[in-house]
Design a protein around this motif. Structure first.
Motif, PDB file in Angstrom:
ATOM      1  N   GLN A 117       3.675   5.422  -6.364  1.00 47.23           N
ATOM      2  CA  GLN A 117       3.269   4.473  -7.812  1.00 47.23           C
ATOM      3  C   GLN A 117       3.912   3.549  -8.217  1.00 47.23           C
ATOM      4  O   GLN A 117       4.407   3.397  -9.410  1.00 47.23           O
ATOM      5  N   ASP A 152       0.642   3.911  -2.947  1.00 46.53           N
ATOM      6  CA  ASP A 152      -0.046   5.308  -2.454  1.00 46.53           C
ATOM      7  C   ASP A 152       0.919   6.334  -2.660  1.00 46.53           C
ATOM      8  O   ASP A 152       0.598   7.556  -3.242  1.00 46.53           O
ATOM      9  N   LYS A 153       2.117   6.108  -2.175  1.00 47.99           N
ATOM     10  CA  LYS A 153       3.033   7.173  -2.222  1.00 47.99           C
ATOM     11  C   LYS A 153       4.093   7.385  -3.298  1.00 47.99           C
ATOM     12  O   LYS A 153       4.317   8.508  -3.629  1.00 47.99           O
ATOM     13  N   LYS A 165       0.814  -1.334   0.089  1.00 44.94           N
ATOM     14  CA  LYS A 165       0.097  -0.118   0.030  1.00 44.94           C
ATOM     15  C   LYS A 165       0.769   1.172   0.012  1.00 44.94           C
ATOM     16  O   LYS A 165       0.666   2.299  -0.853  1.00 44.94           O
TER      17      LYS A 165
END
Length: 393
Positions: free
Chosen positions: A354, A351-352, A347
């Motif tokens: 890509q 999320d941070k 995750k």
């Protein structure tokens, strides 16, 4: 009085606003520094796939981009337009006189081995191959061919193993059926992308031609083998009578395949595609997408393979990460993570940064593809380091 003078000095000098400014200054500085690590929206790196994978909106946008650069030409029932262009390019790349578009790889494999075999019924294949394990017994149920598996659980069979299998069946049958085709998948999906050694292909090809046996290459992912072992598509194709290549594994199309071979063999295909329900009114979308991504593909995959060596060497220096190559492997590597919440790790990467990776407990397969070119290695290593820190248990 002294307190009053000090307050007036602070007010006049502007230092009273520092407490309120400092958090903003620090935030902006952090944001600026963090921005260096943040990839742009179109810089997603995926370690989950063999190539670019488009969501519907992305696919539509990409086709519009392709069409804007040069209007896509429509085909009619697989003739003309983008489909003809694609087939011509593959015929040239494989060195084969003819080629044809197919709606699926299964149909390409099955029609190829059926036509090459003629009235002969025995087809020798890897036990781990897609033809044997993943095509619904269509060779037997539709085409009246008998698949004979060789080298159980292994990525490839040797010439000696093939000869033993052929002799065993010839000597053990009272009413003998003829040997039709030898089919080889390369690289082998069920064996973690292992490729068949070129020397073994050469030996098998020479012996089959001496005996008059036909050879078919299931080269759905052949470009991935090429990127890691340096063998060209034309050389691979030269050892086989027919070659199938997928259009969606790493060419971005929504589906489809191309089968290449001699004119006589390919000449049978249009009618066979029709009677087996594979003829579609138009397939220009798949062809245009594949044509676009085919341009420069060999170079991009080779650069990705080279880049992965440096990347994995850097990642292996991080605590809790171990990435190992697979012997005779192509683009798939095994990664072990220790002391990490794999869900949170994945995750954080997504999320941070890509960076897409479906991390699992135990062994995670990490796939190299051309999306690796979208981010700098050091950025990816930094992303892994942060994700490891965030997900540490």
């Amino acid at each position: 009085m002294n307190d009053l003078k000090r307050r007036n000095f602070l007010k006049l000098s502007g230092l009273t606003v520092l407490p309120t400014l400092l958090p903003g200054i620090a935030t902006k500085a952090f944001a600026k520094e963090n921005q260096k690590l943040q990839p742009a929206a179109n810089e997603t790196v995926s370690f989950n796939d063999d190539g670019p994978f488009y969501q519907p909106t992305e696919y539509i946008n990409k086709l519009q981009e392709i069409n804007a650069a040069q209007p896509i030409k429509m085909d009619f029932y697989g003739g003309g337009g983008a489909v003809a262009q694609l087939c011509e390019q593959f015929a040239d790349m494989t060195g084969k006189p003819a080629s044809i578009y197919m709606p699926s790889g299964t149909m390409a494999n099955q029609l190829a081995i059926s036509v090459l075999s003629g009235e002969n019924t025995k087809i020798f294949v890897q036990e781990t191959s897609h033809i044997y394990r993943d095509e619904g017994d269509s060779a037997q149920s539709v085409f009246n061919k008998r698949l004979i598996p060789v080298a159980q659980g292994e990525a490839h069979f040797t010439l000696e193993q093939l000869q033993q299998a052929i002799n065993y069946h010839n000597q053990g049958e009272v009413f003998k059926s003829g040997i039709g085709t030898i089919a080889i998948e390369n690289p082998v999906r069920r064996c973690d992308g292992k490729f068949v050694p070129l020397d073994e292909i050469k030996k098998i090809s020479a012996w089959c031609r001496e005996k008059g046996y036909k050879l078919h290459l299931d080269g759905a992912r052949i470009f991935l083998a090429m990127a890691f072992n340096g063998v060209s598509l034309r050389e691979y194709s030269s050892y086989f009578d027919t070659v199938y290549i997928s259009l969606y594994k790493y060419l971005g199309a929504a589906g489809g395949a191309v089968l290449c071979g001699d004119k006589e063999t390919i000449g049978h295909m249009e009618h066979l595609i029709k009677i087996h329900g594979g003829t579609t009114f138009s397939s220009w979308g798949n062809a245009a997408m594949a044509l676009h991504n085919l341009n420069g593909l060999e170079d991009r995959l080779k650069r990705s393979a080279d880049k992965s060596k440096e990347l994995f060497a850097g990642l292996n220096k991080l605590p809790g990460v171990k990435i190992n190559p697979i012997p005779n492997g192509s683009n798939i590597f095994n990664m072990e993570l220790t002391g990490v919440d794999t869900r949170l790790f994945s995750k954080t990467l997504a999320d941070k940064y890509q960076v897409m990776l479906r991390a699992q407990k135990g062994t995670t397969q990490i796939r190299v593809n051309e999306t690796l070119l979208k981010q700098d290695n050091q950025r990816i290593i930094s992303a892994f380091a942060d994700a490891l820190k965030m997900a540490k248990i």
